[in-house]
Design an enzyme around this catalytic site. Structure first.
Site, PDB file in Angstrom:
ATOM      1  N   HIS A   1      -3.918  -3.348  -5.446  1.00 38.79           N
ATOM      2  CA  HIS A   1      -2.692  -2.546  -5.310  1.00 38.79           C
ATOM      3  C   HIS A   1      -2.038  -2.351  -6.685  1.00 38.79           C
ATOM      4  CE1 HIS A   1      -2.337  -4.480  -1.072  1.00 38.79           C
ATOM      5  NE2 HIS A   1      -2.703  -3.207  -0.896  1.00 38.79           N
TER       6      HIS A   1
ATOM      7  N   SER B   1      -5.887  -7.252   1.368  1.00 39.70           N
ATOM      8  CA  SER B   1      -4.894  -8.287   1.697  1.00 39.70           C
ATOM      9  C   SER B   1      -5.455  -9.231   2.754  1.00 39.70           C
ATOM     10  CB  SER B   1      -3.607  -7.641   2.223  1.00 39.70           C
ATOM     11  OG  SER B   1      -3.024  -6.838   1.235  1.00 39.70           O
TER      12      SER B   1
ATOM     13  N   LYS C   1      -1.206  -3.592  12.308  1.00 38.68           N
ATOM     14  CA  LYS C   1      -1.456  -4.900  11.699  1.00 38.68           C
ATOM     15  C   LYS C   1      -0.361  -5.901  12.057  1.00 38.68           C
ATOM     16  CE  LYS C   1      -3.779  -2.926   7.619  1.00 38.68           C
ATOM     17  NZ  LYS C   1      -3.616  -2.609   6.187  1.00 38.68           N
TER      18      LYS C   1
END
Ligand code: PNS
Length: 165
Positions: free
Chosen positions: A17, A128, A41
């Site tokens: 990111h 992530s 999520k």
């Protein structure tokens, strides 16, 4: 002034990111990194925790600000008088989903334009979810996330392990 919004769930921010954010900051006058929920999520960190980590790791980039929202991305764009969305693409497997989001956003807000930056090759595998998985088993995450947030990720992963057991 060209404002770009770089949205994501950032749960937590990874070096991948950060690479996209740094490169976007060179292309636009101002980059707003926006932490916004992804309904698909289940996050480990709260919106505020995620925004706080992002602020710490981007504090040296002058034209980057961090914000959070729990609404629609296009509503945020309109509020900010912005129309450019920057997203990172790692592999073809990202493409279909990102393409769907880009078209949806443009359907909802005709001015919205999505710009895709390709990942740096050495960060291609990173996500992530991988970071959280490795942290929960106590593995080394120093090659995956900025140094400033390593401890926080381990602490959260430890708490989650305790709560789950
Ligand atoms: O980092 P992610 O999880 O791939 O980012 C996806 C995100 C959070 C940018 C996307 O889910 C989003 O824009 N959520 C906000 C709600 C919204 O506007 N949905 C419509 C676009 S599909």
């Amino acid at each position: 002034m060209k404002i770009a919004v770089c949205p994501g769930s950032f749960d937590p921010v990874t070096l991948g990111h950060l690479d996209i954010i740094r490169r976007a900051a060179k292309m636009f006058d101002k980059v707003i990194v926006l932490v916004i929920p992804n309904q698909d999520k289940h996050p480990m960190f709260s919106l505020e925790e995620r925004a706080d980590m992002l602020r710490r790791v981007t504090k040296d980039i002058e034209n980057v600000v961090v914000d959070s929202s729990d609404g629609l991305l296009v509503d945020y764009l309109k509020e900010q008088n912005a129309n450019i969305i920057v997203k990172g693409l790692r592999a073809m497997s990202d493409f279909e989903y990102e393409f769907q989001m880009a078209l949806t956003n443009r359907q909802l807000y005709g001015n919205a334009e999505t710009v895709f930056l390709t990942t740096s090759i050495e960060l291609m595998y990173l996500s992530s979810s991988i970071v959280k998985q490795v942290a929960m088993f106590g593995g080394d995450i120093s090659a995956f996330v900025p140094a400033e947030i390593i401890e926080e990720v381990y602490k959260k992963a430890e708490r989650k392990n305790k709560n789950d057991s």
